[in-house]
Design a protein around this motif. Structure first.
Motif: not given
Length: 713
Positions: A617-623, A629-632
């Motif tokens: 969902d990364m490419a389509h859902v900003a959340e 990003e938060a997990v990394i």
């Protein structure tokens, strides 16, 4: 002619009579309280003792009377009188064993015994061989016969009453009866003496045969010894019988306890699996005969394992006991409930029960299971998932239990704390779950499983930095079977541990093969929750590392987030032991559970895998991108590497690289392939080329033609 009586011998005859009576009562008890074979032995030995006692009373009483003429005893007639006394005693004991005291047979037998006792006196007196012969007065003689008959009848009644007594009451009553019987027997003798009349000129023709003094002493001593031996033997036998009965009672009690233990659960005292299977088979037969229906309900507790792990097994045991009591409270007449596993219960309900009735029963189970309970200082609440199957609609006694289990899993998948009635589609399109189970066992025996390996590449340059071992089933009839088809069945029937440990050994063997070829490729394998909770997990991992002599740092164990987050001391010890061994620990499917960050920072894990759902969902859902990003950032702050799985497009590669992800895994680089194909990917540099092309396209996905061209370049 009349004679004088010696008081000492009169008292001695009375003592012999009392002792003979005591012995007679003892012997009568033994005849009744032993088995048939032993009773026969006591019957004949008792006749010898009792007959000798009766005979001795007469002879000692005769010797107590001193006639004015010289007397002696004829030996043949003396022996005959003793034999007659033994026969009379035998008849009396037979009446005591088989006849009712106050019945016709008992009263008739008493008269015969009374007449026999008087006849013994006559034959004993005849052994004096008085000439001219002795005459008898009829009335005293008749009185002696009646008194002897009453003595016999009273002895039968006393013997029957003694059977109902024990302890001090028994011995007291027996002593009184013995004294009364001994006095009565002596009175019978002296009535017979009164009835006998001697001619004044009479003489004894046997005066030179057997000396009466020696005969009297011999008879007295022998009679006392004989009766005492009989009483002691009877007492010893009674005590041995009592001890035997006690041992037999203890043995029966022990057998009963063992049988109960074999058929019941020791914790809840409910029937166990063996007992329930037998009850179910019997109920099925009854239902077949009546043409009715039988409902089987499979109950599994929800949320029980955290109670066990966090609060301890002693609290978990109390929860199970409380749950067993609640399930019992729901039972109706004819229902059965059993505990067949850790937190698994089954219930069976017979009668004309329909689907609605079974549903109402299941709902009552759900309701009572979900009620809060207080165990010590803890407020605990668990729930139950219930599956229902009906005989004969859903199969025989074996199949119906499997169907109830399947329906229970459907209830769990529906959100738990509910019930479901079995439907064929619950088996995955009506598939044969039992057949799948048998096939998995056969596959383990025939080595039909294989491992495929999916590369993990470094996000920065696309170089291979490890692989994940994924199991496949190469069925000879159906071809390659995906894990999604057989893993759930393996977990359900307890086969997942065997599959998991097979995967561990196979992966270690592949690491050794690559090491011998000069390649250090880290291999990650998935540990199932059941496998991770095995007490010998650490020892099995250590044994595999030592057996294949591999670098433990090349073995990575992936554990799901839900398992890692179980905050128990045993879980932390296992993780710490694996880390000390040098094994890499990876948290799989991160983000799909409910992680405790405070606990996460104390874990000895080195890798964290982001679940594919966020990557897709990364490419389509900003959340979703924000979560990744938060997990990394979180993982890097905890000095953990991040692996993103499920990467299928170039734009995902570029985005993950920009966010600082360490490793990437997914179909964009390669599907899971056999070990030999990993060598081909390494030799051709295809993974690095795909990574470079993803950067050149700026995140624009490669078409299949452009990807083929990139791989061929």
């Amino acid at each position: 002619m009349s004679g004088d009586h010696q008081l000492l011998l009169v008292v001695l005859s009375l003592m012999v009579a009392v002792m003979a009576s005591w012995s007679a009562l003892d012997l009568a008890q033994r005849i009744h309280r032993t088995d048939a074979r032993a009773a026969r032995i006591w019957l004949f030995s008792g006749a010898l003792v009792l007959g000798t006692g009766i005979w001795s009373v007469h002879f000692v009483g005769m010797l107590a009377c001193t006639l004015p003429v010289g007397t002696g005893f004829d030996l043949v007639l003396t022996v005959q009188s003793w034999l007659l006394s033994v026969v009379v005693a035998l008849f009396a004991l037979v009446c005591a064993r088989y006849a009712e005291p106050l019945g016709p047979a008992g009263l008739s037998g008493a008269v015969v015994v009374g007449a026999g006792i008087v006849a013994v006196f006559h034959l004993a007196l005849s052994s004096l061989r008085i000439e001219p012969g002795i005459t008898y007065s009829p009335w005293p003689l008749a009185g002696a016969v009646l008194l002897a008959s009453a003595l016999a009848a009273g002895s039968l009644c006393a013997g029957m009453h003694l059977r109902r007594l024990a302890g001090k009451a028994l011995y007291g009553f027996k002593a009184l009866c013995s004294i009364a019987m001994g006095v009565t027997l002596s009175l019978v003798h002296y009535l017979c003496v009164v009835a006998a009349t001697f001619d004044p000129s009479a003489v004894s023709a046997a005066k030179n045969a057997v000396d009466p003094t020696w005969l009297g002493l011999t008879i007295a001593v022998a009679a006392i010894a004989f009766t005492w031996i009989g009483s002691v033997a009877a007492l010893f036998d009674a005590r041995m019988e009592h001890r035997t009965q006690q041992l037999a009672m203890r043995l029966r009690a022990a057998n009963s306890e063992l049988m109960h233990a074999a058929l019941h659960d020791p914790l809840t005292d409910l029937p166990n699996r063996v007992s329930f299977d037998a009850a179910l088979a019997a109920a099925v037969e009854r239902t077949r005969g009546k043409g009715g229906r039988l409902a089987v309900l499979f109950v599994d507790l929800d949320g029980f394992k955290p109670v066990n792990d966090v609060l301890g097994h002693h609290v978990g045991d109390e929860v199970l006991k409380c749950m067993a009591r609640r399930l019992r409270s729901v039972l109706r007449d004819g229902d059965t409930v059993a505990r067949i596993g850790g937190d698994e219960f089954v219930m069976m309900s017979e009668g004309a029960i329909d689907d609605d009735g079974a549903g109402r029963l299941a709902q009552r189970l759900v309701d009572v299971a979900s009620q809060p309970m207080v165990i010590g200082s803890h407020d605990i609440q668990v729930s139950a998932s219930v599956g229902i199957a009906i005989f004969p609609e859903h199969g025989d006694e074996n199949r119906v239990l499997v169907c109830a289990d399947t329906a229970m899993y459907a209830a769990k998948n529906a959100g738990r704390n509910t019930w479901r009635l079995y439907r064929e589609e619950m088996d995955g399109g009506g598939g044969d779950v039992l057949g799948m189970q048998r096939a998995i066992r056969r596959a383990l025996d025939n080595d039909e499983f294989v491992l495929h390996y999916q590369p993990k590449v470094r996000a920065s340059d696309g170089l291979l930095c490890g692989v994940e071992a994924l199991i496949r089933w190469q069925d000879p009839d159906r071809g390659m079977i995906a894990p999604s088809e057989f893993i759930p069945v393996a977990e359900r029937f307890g086969l997942i541990n065997a599959i998991g440990f097979w995967t561990l050994r196979e992966a270690c063997g592949q690491i050794r093969s690559w090491q011998h070829a000069g390649r250090s490729i880290a291999v990650a394998i998935n540990l199932s929750p059941q496998q991770f909770r095995q007490p010998d997990l650490v020892e099995r991992v250590r044994a595999c590392i030592n057996e294949f002599d591999i670098d433990p740092g090349l073995l990575a164990l992936e554990i799901t987030e839900s398992v890692v987050m179980e905050n128990s001391g045993s879980m932390r010890r296992v993780l710490e032991e694996l880390r000390t061994m040098g094994v890499t620990l990876s948290i799989d499917d991160f983000g799909t559970g409910y992680s405790c960050l405070a606990y996460l920072c104390r874990l000895p894990a080195r890798q964290l895998k982001i679940d594919r759902t966020f990557v897709i969902d990364m490419a389509h859902v900003a959340e979703a991108r924000h979560v990744v990003e938060a997990v990394i950032r979180l993982a890097h702050s905890l000095r953990m590497e991040v692996v993103a799985e499920g990467v299928e497009f170039a734009e995902q590669v570029v985005a993950l690289r920009a966010l600082g992800c360490d490793m990437i895994q997914g179909y964009y680089f390669s599907r899971p392939v056999p070990a030999a194909d990993i060598d081909v990917l390494l030799q051709g540099g295809q993974l690095a080329e795909l990574s470079r092309r993803a950067g050149e396209t700026g995140g624009q996905d490669l078409t299949p033609a452009r990807r083929l061209a990139a791989l061929s370049a």
